[in-house]
Scaffold this motif. Structure first.
Motif, PDB file in Angstrom:
ATOM      1  N   GLU A 133       0.427  -1.169  -0.422  1.00  0.00           N
ATOM      2  CA  GLU A 133       0.012   0.278  -0.282  1.00  0.00           C
ATOM      3  C   GLU A 133       1.013   1.520  -0.122  1.00  0.00           C
ATOM      4  N   ARG A 134       2.038   1.141   1.047  1.00  0.00           N
ATOM      5  CA  ARG A 134       3.091   2.392   0.636  1.00  0.00           C
ATOM      6  C   ARG A 134       3.343   2.664  -0.358  1.00  0.00           C
TER       7      ARG A 134
ATOM      8  N   THR B 207      12.734  -9.127   8.984  1.00  0.00           N
ATOM      9  CA  THR B 207      13.367  -8.744   9.803  1.00  0.00           C
ATOM     10  C   THR B 207      13.372  -7.565  10.442  1.00  0.00           C
ATOM     11  N   LEU B 208      13.621  -7.246  11.531  1.00  0.00           N
ATOM     12  CA  LEU B 208      13.589  -5.869  12.172  1.00  0.00           C
ATOM     13  C   LEU B 208      14.219  -4.947  11.456  1.00  0.00           C
ATOM     14  N   PRO B 209      15.817  -5.564  11.167  1.00  0.00           N
ATOM     15  CA  PRO B 209      16.959  -4.791   9.834  1.00  0.00           C
ATOM     16  C   PRO B 209      16.263  -4.783   8.882  1.00  0.00           C
ATOM     17  N   LEU B 210      15.686  -5.431   7.664  1.00  0.00           N
ATOM     18  CA  LEU B 210      14.543  -5.440   6.357  1.00  0.00           C
ATOM     19  C   LEU B 210      13.310  -4.434   6.486  1.00  0.00           C
ATOM     20  N   GLY B 211      12.010  -4.199   7.809  1.00  0.00           N
ATOM     21  CA  GLY B 211      11.698  -3.351   8.048  1.00  0.00           C
ATOM     22  C   GLY B 211      11.888  -2.197   8.022  1.00  0.00           C
ATOM     23  N   ARG B 212      13.135  -2.041   8.796  1.00  0.00           N
ATOM     24  CA  ARG B 212      14.125  -0.067   8.702  1.00  0.00           C
ATOM     25  C   ARG B 212      14.658   0.698   6.998  1.00  0.00           C
TER      26      ARG B 212
ATOM     27  N   ALA C 174      11.516   0.932   5.200  1.00  0.00           N
ATOM     28  CA  ALA C 174      10.784   2.169   6.168  1.00  0.00           C
ATOM     29  C   ALA C 174      11.532   3.654   5.501  1.00  0.00           C
ATOM     30  N   HIS C 175      12.923   3.571   5.173  1.00  0.00           N
ATOM     31  CA  HIS C 175      13.111   4.234   5.245  1.00  0.00           C
ATOM     32  C   HIS C 175      13.643   4.613   3.646  1.00  0.00           C
ATOM     33  N   ALA C 176      13.368   3.665   2.551  1.00  0.00           N
ATOM     34  CA  ALA C 176      12.967   3.898   1.490  1.00  0.00           C
ATOM     35  C   ALA C 176      12.004   4.201   1.309  1.00  0.00           C
ATOM     36  N   LEU C 177      10.579   4.674   1.911  1.00  0.00           N
ATOM     37  CA  LEU C 177       9.546   4.219   1.733  1.00  0.00           C
ATOM     38  C   LEU C 177       9.059   5.834   1.943  1.00  0.00           C
ATOM     39  N   ASP C 178      10.657   6.412   2.732  1.00  0.00           N
ATOM     40  CA  ASP C 178      10.091   7.001   3.356  1.00  0.00           C
ATOM     41  C   ASP C 178       9.307   7.704   4.079  1.00  0.00           C
ATOM     42  N   ALA C 179       8.962   7.142   5.586  1.00  0.00           N
ATOM     43  CA  ALA C 179       8.027   6.349   6.449  1.00  0.00           C
ATOM     44  C   ALA C 179       8.315   6.068   7.219  1.00  0.00           C
ATOM     45  N   GLY C 180       7.774   6.147   9.108  1.00  0.00           N
ATOM     46  CA  GLY C 180       7.707   4.946  10.200  1.00  0.00           C
ATOM     47  C   GLY C 180       7.141   4.125  10.130  1.00  0.00           C
ATOM     48  N   LEU C 181       7.999   2.879  10.842  1.00  0.00           N
ATOM     49  CA  LEU C 181       7.455   1.833  10.386  1.00  0.00           C
ATOM     50  C   LEU C 181       6.603   1.784  12.040  1.00  0.00           C
ATOM     51  N   THR C 182       5.401   1.493  12.209  1.00  0.00           N
ATOM     52  CA  THR C 182       4.703   1.082  13.368  1.00  0.00           C
ATOM     53  C   THR C 182       3.661  -0.001  13.499  1.00  0.00           C
ATOM     54  N   ILE C 183       4.495  -1.437  13.831  1.00  0.00           N
ATOM     55  CA  ILE C 183       3.907  -2.662  14.740  1.00  0.00           C
ATOM     56  C   ILE C 183       3.331  -2.989  15.709  1.00  0.00           C
TER      57      ILE C 183
ATOM     58  N   ARG D  76      -4.060  -9.908  17.109  1.00  0.00           N
ATOM     59  CA  ARG D  76      -3.903  -9.017  16.375  1.00  0.00           C
ATOM     60  C   ARG D  76      -2.751  -8.925  16.487  1.00  0.00           C
ATOM     61  N   GLU D  77      -1.688  -8.227  14.800  1.00  0.00           N
ATOM     62  CA  GLU D  77      -1.038  -8.272  14.067  1.00  0.00           C
ATOM     63  C   GLU D  77      -1.163  -6.896  13.313  1.00  0.00           C
ATOM     64  N   GLU D  78      -0.940  -5.725  13.492  1.00  0.00           N
ATOM     65  CA  GLU D  78      -0.721  -4.620  12.862  1.00  0.00           C
ATOM     66  C   GLU D  78       0.370  -3.482  12.303  1.00  0.00           C
ATOM     67  N   VAL D  79       0.619  -3.743  11.209  1.00  0.00           N
ATOM     68  CA  VAL D  79       1.767  -3.665  10.611  1.00  0.00           C
ATOM     69  C   VAL D  79       1.796  -1.621  10.101  1.00  0.00           C
ATOM     70  N   THR D  80       1.756  -0.253   9.954  1.00  0.00           N
ATOM     71  CA  THR D  80       1.465   0.629   9.569  1.00  0.00           C
ATOM     72  C   THR D  80       3.008   1.407   8.652  1.00  0.00           C
ATOM     73  N   PHE D  81       3.024   1.599   7.659  1.00  0.00           N
ATOM     74  CA  PHE D  81       3.764   3.170   7.155  1.00  0.00           C
ATOM     75  C   PHE D  81       3.445   4.408   7.234  1.00  0.00           C
ATOM     76  N   VAL D  82       3.714   5.019   8.181  1.00  0.00           N
ATOM     77  CA  VAL D  82       3.194   6.152   8.529  1.00  0.00           C
ATOM     78  C   VAL D  82       4.206   7.405   7.729  1.00  0.00           C
ATOM     79  N   ALA D  83       3.987   7.625   6.661  1.00  0.00           N
ATOM     80  CA  ALA D  83       5.278   9.539   6.080  1.00  0.00           C
ATOM     81  C   ALA D  83       5.098  10.252   6.467  1.00  0.00           C
TER      82      ALA D  83
END
Length: 103
Positions: A35-36, A69-74, A77-86, A92-99
Protein backbone atom coordinates in the motif's frame (compact mmCIF):
# COMPACT_ATOMS: atom_id res chain seq x y z
CA UNK A 1 -10.34 -41.64 25.78
CA UNK A 2 -7.58 -40.91 28.26
CA UNK A 3 -6.16 -37.43 28.76
CA UNK A 4 -2.71 -38.58 27.68
CA UNK A 5 -4.04 -39.02 24.16
CA UNK A 6 -5.16 -35.37 24.07
CA UNK A 7 -1.73 -33.93 24.89
CA UNK A 8 -0.16 -34.39 21.44
CA UNK A 9 -3.24 -32.88 19.82
CA UNK A 10 -3.07 -29.88 22.14
CA UNK A 11 0.63 -29.35 21.45
CA UNK A 12 -0.09 -29.53 17.76
CA UNK A 13 -2.86 -26.97 18.15
CA UNK A 14 -0.48 -24.56 19.90
CA UNK A 15 2.06 -24.94 17.11
CA UNK A 16 -0.63 -24.35 14.49
CA UNK A 17 -1.77 -21.24 16.36
CA UNK A 18 1.81 -19.90 16.43
CA UNK A 19 2.23 -20.57 12.71
CA UNK A 20 -1.04 -18.78 11.97
CA UNK A 21 0.10 -15.75 13.98
CA UNK A 22 3.36 -15.68 12.01
CA UNK A 23 1.45 -15.86 8.73
CA UNK A 24 -0.87 -13.03 9.81
CA UNK A 25 2.16 -10.89 10.67
CA UNK A 26 3.79 -11.59 7.31
CA UNK A 27 0.53 -10.75 5.53
CA UNK A 28 0.06 -7.52 7.50
CA UNK A 29 3.63 -6.45 6.68
CA UNK A 30 3.19 -7.40 3.01
CA UNK A 31 -0.01 -5.36 2.74
CA UNK A 32 1.56 -2.33 4.42
CA UNK A 33 4.59 -2.39 2.09
CA UNK A 34 2.40 -2.81 -0.97
CA UNK A 35 0.00 0.00 0.00
CA UNK A 36 2.78 2.48 0.83
CA UNK A 37 4.70 1.60 -2.36
CA UNK A 38 1.57 2.14 -4.45
CA UNK A 39 0.80 5.42 -2.64
CA UNK A 40 4.24 6.66 -3.68
CA UNK A 41 3.73 5.45 -7.25
CA UNK A 42 6.78 3.19 -7.12
CA UNK A 43 7.36 -0.08 -8.91
CA UNK A 44 8.86 -3.01 -7.04
CA UNK A 45 12.11 -2.40 -8.91
CA UNK A 46 12.19 1.25 -7.85
CA UNK A 47 11.54 0.35 -4.22
CA UNK A 48 14.21 -2.34 -4.41
CA UNK A 49 16.74 0.18 -5.72
CA UNK A 50 15.88 2.68 -2.96
CA UNK A 51 16.21 -0.03 -0.28
CA UNK A 52 19.31 -1.71 -1.69
CA UNK A 53 17.40 -4.92 -2.33
CA UNK A 54 16.54 -6.98 -5.37
CA UNK A 55 13.15 -6.74 -7.03
CA UNK A 56 12.73 -10.44 -6.23
CA UNK A 57 13.20 -9.72 -2.49
CA UNK A 58 10.56 -6.97 -2.60
CA UNK A 59 8.25 -9.39 -4.40
CA UNK A 60 8.80 -12.03 -1.69
CA UNK A 61 8.07 -9.45 1.03
CA UNK A 62 4.89 -8.31 -0.70
CA UNK A 63 3.93 -11.94 -1.28
CA UNK A 64 4.15 -12.63 2.48
CA UNK A 65 6.61 -15.45 1.81
CA UNK A 66 8.46 -14.80 5.08
CA UNK A 67 8.26 -12.77 8.25
CA UNK A 68 10.70 -9.89 7.69
CA UNK A 69 13.44 -8.98 10.11
CA UNK A 70 13.57 -5.65 11.91
CA UNK A 71 16.61 -4.50 9.90
CA UNK A 72 14.70 -5.21 6.68
CA UNK A 73 11.72 -3.29 8.07
CA UNK A 74 13.99 -0.34 8.79
CA UNK A 75 15.45 -0.41 5.26
CA UNK A 76 12.00 -0.52 3.71
CA UNK A 77 10.68 2.24 5.98
CA UNK A 78 13.58 4.48 4.96
CA UNK A 79 13.06 3.63 1.27
CA UNK A 80 9.33 4.33 1.62
CA UNK A 81 10.02 7.69 3.34
CA UNK A 82 8.02 6.59 6.35
CA UNK A 83 8.14 5.45 9.92
CA UNK A 84 7.22 1.86 10.67
CA UNK A 85 4.72 1.05 13.40
CA UNK A 86 4.13 -2.55 14.46
CA UNK A 87 1.46 -3.44 17.03
CA UNK A 88 1.40 -7.04 18.24
CA UNK A 89 -1.21 -8.47 20.52
CA UNK A 90 -2.39 -11.95 21.34
CA UNK A 91 -4.83 -12.04 18.44
CA UNK A 92 -3.83 -9.03 16.33
CA UNK A 93 -0.92 -8.04 14.15
CA UNK A 94 -0.96 -4.49 12.79
CA UNK A 95 1.77 -3.02 10.59
CA UNK A 96 1.64 0.57 9.34
CA UNK A 97 4.02 2.79 7.41
CA UNK A 98 3.41 6.40 8.47
CA UNK A 99 4.58 8.96 5.93
CA UNK A 100 7.14 11.46 7.15
CA UNK A 101 5.78 15.01 7.19
CA UNK A 102 6.71 17.14 4.20
CA UNK A 103 9.75 19.31 4.88
Amino acid sequence: MSHTRWEPALKGAAEVQAERAEIRLAMAFAKAVYERRKALGLSQAQLAERAGLTQAKVSRVEGADAVPTLPLGRRLAHALDAGLTIALDEDREEVTFVAHPAA
